[in-house]
Design an enzyme around this catalytic site. Sequence first.
Site, PDB file in Angstrom:
ATOM      1  N   GLU A   1       0.841  -1.187   0.000  1.00 41.55           N
ATOM      2  CA  GLU A   1       0.000   0.000   0.000  1.00 41.55           C
ATOM      3  C   GLU A   1       0.878   1.240   0.000  1.00 41.55           C
ATOM      4  O   GLU A   1       1.744   1.396   0.867  1.00 41.55           O
ATOM      5  CB  GLU A   1      -0.908   0.040   1.241  1.00 41.55           C
ATOM      6  CG  GLU A   1      -2.063  -0.923   1.195  1.00 41.55           C
ATOM      7  CD  GLU A   1      -3.048  -0.700   2.325  1.00 41.55           C
ATOM      8  OE1 GLU A   1      -4.210  -1.099   2.172  1.00 41.55           O
ATOM      9  OE2 GLU A   1      -2.669  -0.121   3.380  1.00 41.55           O
ATOM     10  N   CYS A   2       0.655   2.135  -0.937  1.00 45.04           N
ATOM     11  CA  CYS A   2       1.324   3.433  -1.005  1.00 45.04           C
ATOM     12  C   CYS A   2       2.839   3.259  -0.946  1.00 45.04           C
ATOM     13  O   CYS A   2       3.446   2.796  -1.902  1.00 45.04           O
ATOM     14  CB  CYS A   2       0.796   4.361   0.089  1.00 45.04           C
ATOM     15  SG  CYS A   2       1.102   6.106  -0.243  1.00 45.04           S
ATOM     16  N   GLY A   3       3.491   3.566   0.166  1.00 43.78           N
ATOM     17  CA  GLY A   3       4.935   3.384   0.253  1.00 43.78           C
ATOM     18  C   GLY A   3       5.347   1.953  -0.006  1.00 43.78           C
ATOM     19  O   GLY A   3       6.362   1.685  -0.661  1.00 43.78           O
TER      20      GLY A   3
END
Length: 437
Positions: free
Chosen positions: A328-330
């Site tokens: 997720e994201c990073g």
Amino acid sequence: MTTPGLMIAAPASGTGKTTVMLGLLRALTQDGVAVQPFKSGPDYIDPAFHRAASGRASFNLDSWAMDGGLIDAIVREGAGADMVIAEGSMGLYDGVASRGATGNGASADIARRMGWPVILVIDVSGQAQSAAATALGFRQLDPDVPFAGVILNRVASPRHERLVRRGLESVGIPVLGALPRRGDMVLPERHLGLVQAMEHPDLDRAIADYATFLRDHADLPAIRRAAARGEVADHHAGKLPPPPAQRIAIARDAAFSFLYPHLLEGWARAGAQILPFSPLADEAPAADADLVWLPGGYPELHAGRIASAQTFLDGLRHHAQSRPVHGECGGYMVLGDALIDKAGQHHAMAGLLGLVTSHAQRRMHLGYRHAQLLAPIAALDAGTRLRGHEFHYSTIVAQTDAPLAHVTDADGVPVAETGSHRGPITGSFFHMIAPAS
């Protein structure tokens, strides 16, 4: 559950409500009160500060992303506490234009639903009796939102306090505290908000100072008396989200920390094994994990260490040969081919997805997300509808894999950041909050 509760809110961001929240949590905890904290909205940094201040895990409550059953299930985590204190986000009535599961995401939705009276933290810099107009407007805008009173912040002098109090007394609004202006009562920030609790150089001392400050300038007994008992449906009304796998290896360190607490709690309650590991310590995910989950965080600040963490990267690649990995994201950025930091330096990442992201080309991406999966995420089947939130400053330079989901914002407008997948390897920029009904 009938635990008495309060909502600490404000007319806008930057008024000092987090300082008030942390000071109250610690001061009441010092007095032997078991205080259950919550955070309204999708902020994933503040709950860690709440935990440091109170000694109890803090959970997000979100009226746009969560249905009523899930909100009730999360609030039941406060069972056994003497008191609930929830921290609002932005301004009390601020939310998105379109209504979600139970509201538009405003803190007022949660206060109204739970019956928790609002204490409004008002920055009175540059005004005196006029602060009464602000407080009166917030109290009267929605009569169904219970209102306890105000705490004045950044008071310039005793005379200033007298003038502000006079205006509030004239409209019958209780003043529960008046905090003098203090330049040192500020938590350090970076591009996604506060510096993480785990990175604060002396967090316990800072929170202890906030507690002393609140004791000296707020009426703690009156604040406790203002709390009202909220009613939550019985334990059959809703459940926390089920786990996406049985044994889940989750990256947990300063680079990977943004995973909503209610998800972890729900997965553990359902019998999943949570197997934490640290990529920054060059640890590989557990060899017997069914799923590796890389949460969001700040990998861009640690890109060099991640790129050189050979044990972590080899272990991740080995797992990906036969079992699912989700970022997720990073975490999504780390699954890609490369991450470009804000100085323009390229760092080789895991190479499990054809993704290159850059922080040298900064652009803010912020808002609620509705996603319908086009491919499975572990046990979450294709077609599953999810609600979540996106907040980052990275730019996609290259993305060669198939999209993971059809993604829209809260108003149904398509979003270009669809995530991507390659076999069992999946990633997205949105942080999952809950399944959508």
